[in-house]
Design a protein around this motif. Structure first.
Motif, PDB file in Angstrom:
ATOM      1  N   GLY A  34      20.595  19.233  80.505  1.00  0.00           N
ATOM      2  CA  GLY A  34      21.432  18.055  80.379  1.00  0.00           C
ATOM      3  C   GLY A  34      21.793  17.423  81.713  1.00  0.00           C
ATOM      4  N   VAL A  35      21.025  17.704  82.746  1.00  0.00           N
ATOM      5  CA  VAL A  35      21.279  17.148  84.072  1.00  0.00           C
ATOM      6  C   VAL A  35      20.532  15.826  84.190  1.00  0.00           C
ATOM      7  CG1 VAL A  35      21.004  17.555  86.547  1.00  0.00           C
ATOM      8  CG2 VAL A  35      21.494  19.456  85.026  1.00  0.00           C
ATOM      9  N   ILE A  37      19.990  13.310  89.620  1.00  0.00           N
ATOM     10  CA  ILE A  37      20.605  14.499  90.231  1.00  0.00           C
ATOM     11  C   ILE A  37      19.557  15.580  90.448  1.00  0.00           C
ATOM     12  CG2 ILE A  37      22.342  16.302  89.917  1.00  0.00           C
ATOM     13  CD1 ILE A  37      23.516  13.527  90.433  1.00  0.00           C
ATOM     14  N   SER A  38      18.692  15.787  89.469  1.00  0.00           N
ATOM     15  CA  SER A  38      17.680  16.830  89.623  1.00  0.00           C
ATOM     16  C   SER A  38      16.680  16.484  90.716  1.00  0.00           C
ATOM     17  CB  SER A  38      16.966  17.077  88.296  1.00  0.00           C
ATOM     18  OG  SER A  38      16.298  15.911  87.877  1.00  0.00           O
ATOM     19  N   GLY A  70      16.167  18.703  94.068  1.00  0.00           N
ATOM     20  CA  GLY A  70      14.810  19.140  94.422  1.00  0.00           C
ATOM     21  C   GLY A  70      14.427  18.747  95.830  1.00  0.00           C
ATOM     22  N   THR A  71      14.833  17.544  96.222  1.00  0.00           N
ATOM     23  CA  THR A  71      14.547  17.078  97.580  1.00  0.00           C
ATOM     24  C   THR A  71      15.287  17.899  98.617  1.00  0.00           C
ATOM     25  OG1 THR A  71      14.215  14.845  96.736  1.00  0.00           O
ATOM     26  CG2 THR A  71      14.628  15.082  99.097  1.00  0.00           C
ATOM     27  N   VAL A  72      16.559  18.166  98.364  1.00  0.00           N
ATOM     28  CA  VAL A  72      17.351  18.954  99.317  1.00  0.00           C
ATOM     29  C   VAL A  72      16.805  20.372  99.420  1.00  0.00           C
ATOM     30  CG1 VAL A  72      19.633  19.959  99.708  1.00  0.00           C
ATOM     31  CG2 VAL A  72      19.426  17.567  99.071  1.00  0.00           C
TER      32      VAL A  72
END
Length: 66
Positions: free
Chosen positions: A4-5, A9-10, A14-16
């Motif tokens: 439910g994200v 945001i995901s 993922g980038t960070v």
């Protein structure tokens, strides 16, 4: 989507995580580039459009033409 994200945001997480894993780019550089991109008046058009749509439907001023 299973958790439910939201997709944004995901993708950000993922980038960070990729930046931390490689160590090639500093994470603060990504943050400094993201903030001006999000702080834009263009992004206010989407919530305003949705608000006006809900307002007109709720007030029964929106008509369906067939």
């Amino acid at each position: 989507m299973a958790l439910g994200v939201p997709i944004a945001i995901s993708l950000g997480f993922g980038t960070v995580i990729a930046m931390l894993a490689t160590g090639k780019y500093p994470v603060l550089a990504a943050v400094h580039r993201m903030i001006p991109g999000v702080d834009s008046c263009i992004f206010l058009a989407i919530p305003c459009c949705l608000y006006m749509d809900n307002t007109t439907v709720g007030a029964r001023t929106a008509h369906t033409y067939r």
